[in-house]
Design an enzyme around this catalytic site. Structure first.
Site, PDB file in Angstrom:
ATOM      1  N   ASP A 189      -7.125   4.308  -4.294  1.00 47.14           N
ATOM      2  CA  ASP A 189      -7.736   4.190  -2.965  1.00 47.14           C
ATOM      3  C   ASP A 189      -8.325   5.578  -2.661  1.00 47.14           C
ATOM      4  OD1 ASP A 189      -7.818   2.166  -0.524  1.00 47.14           O
ATOM      5  OD2 ASP A 189      -7.334   4.089   0.374  1.00 47.14           O
ATOM      6  N   LYS A 226       0.868  -1.194   0.000  1.00 47.90           N
ATOM      7  CA  LYS A 226       0.000   0.000   0.000  1.00 47.90           C
ATOM      8  C   LYS A 226       0.891   1.225   0.000  1.00 47.90           C
ATOM      9  CE  LYS A 226      -4.407   1.094   0.328  1.00 47.90           C
ATOM     10  NZ  LYS A 226      -5.586   0.312  -0.062  1.00 47.90           N
TER      11      LYS A 226
END
Ligand code: NDP
Ligand code: 2IT
Length: 449
Positions: free
Chosen positions: A170, A130
């Site tokens: 995201d 991430k």
């Protein structure tokens, strides 16, 4: 959990908290997994012997870099960018990029850790990572966003690639930002490869990727309800957020005959007791994706009420689908939801429920779909985008949607396999263990690395 496991969990968490001070979100995510995995290790000593949990809670690496860019007034601005590469045991690192003012290393470590197990659950060969930056896209011009994305990619490009690490979107990063970043990557490397997912459809993106997280969460709900002989049709649903995930969860709920009565943003929530219509949803999509407006504008045109500074957990509903951010449902919210009739909690955001909320839902017998299972549809279609990029072809909408349905059903069934508890299913335990086993077997197979 017996006393020995309880003591093991405490000891494990004390060590983790000492090594990672002040990283509360990371501690929370690890505890939630370790609470299920540690007792499981009693029957699988090989994982304990190989220190698999200890290894998976230490990211392979964390890359942090300065992102320097110029705003429209010519001022020099500085942000911090990150990529947390948690584990590539079962495939290239894979996971989104978040641009939000509250991004910290702790937030990205929790997300990369969760992603590792989520990606494992999809059955596709993807490791967990991430990234992001403490950049606030709100109020920025299109040109400023473009310059920031390009500057961010200058810091990141050496560390990613189609067989190394494949970022996607995201919070604060959608198709527009992915395209700016992918364009910059392509320029820097002089290669057109599937180094990011969520790309535009005319340059390597997959159909359904935009819709997949929201659709997948509702497919998961459908699977859970069908196991109980029930259906989505007629359910009253409270959704938070009004971004990508919330929009397509709403679309699929409406299509399957449910009534979505709330949406929100960081300013407050709207309550529409008669249900948001398809026309209302189109307005929200235009408002949020093109005009970057506030959700409060909805009620001026379509009625309902706006509740400034509040979250939508105080309304009558059968199902709640938090789709905004982490820790947006606390213990009190959980009590309120149960009091208002909520019987299913679908975590479409990552870790939206605080631990007290999870406990309360469990005590109250609410069906609880944890994020690593419920929102895996997004990364699953990202995985399908990687496949299409490698094969240099594009599948049709029906093909991808069908594959998404099959993957969500298979994740549901794995949760049942590992989480069956009498007639009930502990979906949290099921997802934690099913996600862990596949990665753990790979870690053991590689020896000491
Ligand atoms: P978007 O940026 O499209 O939308 C985020 C929404 O959440 C906006 O409505 C935003 O409101 C609201 N929000 C963000 N932060 C806060 C906050 N601190 N308090 C209240 N509201 C907030 O993001 P996504 O829809 O893509 O992501 C939503 C969630 O889903 C995240 O947890 C993400 O990690 C998760 N997720 C996303 C996937 C994807 O494919 N995009 C895949 C799997 C999970 P505002 O506009 O006011 O900022
Ligand atoms: O949290 C997530 O699963 C995502 N933001 C999607 C990641 C991806 O690589 O598609």
């Amino acid at each position: 959990m017996d006393n020995t496991d309880e003591a093991r969990l405490d000891e494990f968490m004390q060590g983790l908290e000492r090594r990672n001070p002040n990283e509360h979100e990371f501690h929370q995510a690890v505890r939630e997994v370790a609470a299920d995995v540690i007792p499981f290790l009693d029957d699988h000593p090989e994982y304990r012997e190989h220190q698999v949990l200890e290894r998976l809670t230490e990211p392979d690496r964390i890359i942090a870099f300065r992102v320097c860019w110029e705003d429209d007034e010519g001022n020099v601005r500085v942000n911090r960018g990150y990529r947390v590469q948690n584990s590539n045991a079962i495939g290239p690192y894979k996971g989104g990029i978040r641009f939000h003012k509250e991004v910290t290393q702790s937030v990205l470590k929790f997300l990369a850790f969760e992603q590792t197990f989520k990606n494992s659950l999809t059955g596709l060969p993807m490791g967990g990572g991430k990234g992001g930056a403490d950049f606030n896209p709100k109020g920025k011009s299109q040109r400023e966003i473009m310059r920031f994305c390009q500057a961010f990619m200058h810091g990141l490009w050496r560390h990613i690639g189609p067989n190394t690490d494949v970022p996607a979107g995201d919070i604060g990063v959608g198709g527009r930002e992915v395209s700016y970043m992918f364009g910059e990557y392509k320029r820097l490397t002089n290669e057109f490869t599937g180094s990011m997912t969520g790309k535009g459809l005319s340059f390597g993106g997959s159909v359904i990727r935009t819709e997949s997280t929201g659709y997948g969460a509702v497919y998961f709900l459908k699977n859970m309800l069908e196991r109980k002989g029930d259906s989505v049709d007629g359910k009253v649903v409270a959704i938070s957020g009004s971004g990508n995930v919330a929009q397509y969860a709403t679309e699929k709920c409406i299509e399957l005959g449910a009534k979505v009565v709330t949406l929100s943003d960081s300013g407050g929530f709207i309550h529409v007791p008669d249900g948001i219509t398809s026309e209302g949803l189109r307005f929200v999509m235009d408002l949020k994706n093109k005009r970057r407006g506030r959700i409060s504008e909805f009620t001026e045109k379509f009625g309902g009420t706006y509740h400034e500074g509040e979250r939508p957990w105080s309304v009558d509903c059968d199902v709640a689908i938090p789709s905004a951010t982490q820790n947006e449902v606390n213990g009190e919210d959980a009590k309120s939801l149960v009091k208002h009739g909520c019987k299913s909690m679908i975590e479409a955001a990552n870790m939206p429920c605080e631990p007290e909320a999870v406990d309360h839902f469990k005590e109250a017998g609410v069906m609880f779909a944890p994020s690593k299972a419920a929102n895996a549809g997004g990364v699953a279609v990202s995985g399908l985008e990687m496949t299409q990029n490698s094969m240099r072809l594009s599948w049709s909408r029906d093909e991808v949607d069908e594959k998404l349905k099959v993957i969500m059903k298979s994740i549901h069934d794995k949760c049942v396999e590992y989480g069956q508890d009498g007639d009930d299913v502990d979906y949290l335990k099921g997802s934690n263990i099913a996600g862990f086993v596949k990665v753990a077997d790979a870690v053991v197979a590689y020896g000491v690395l």
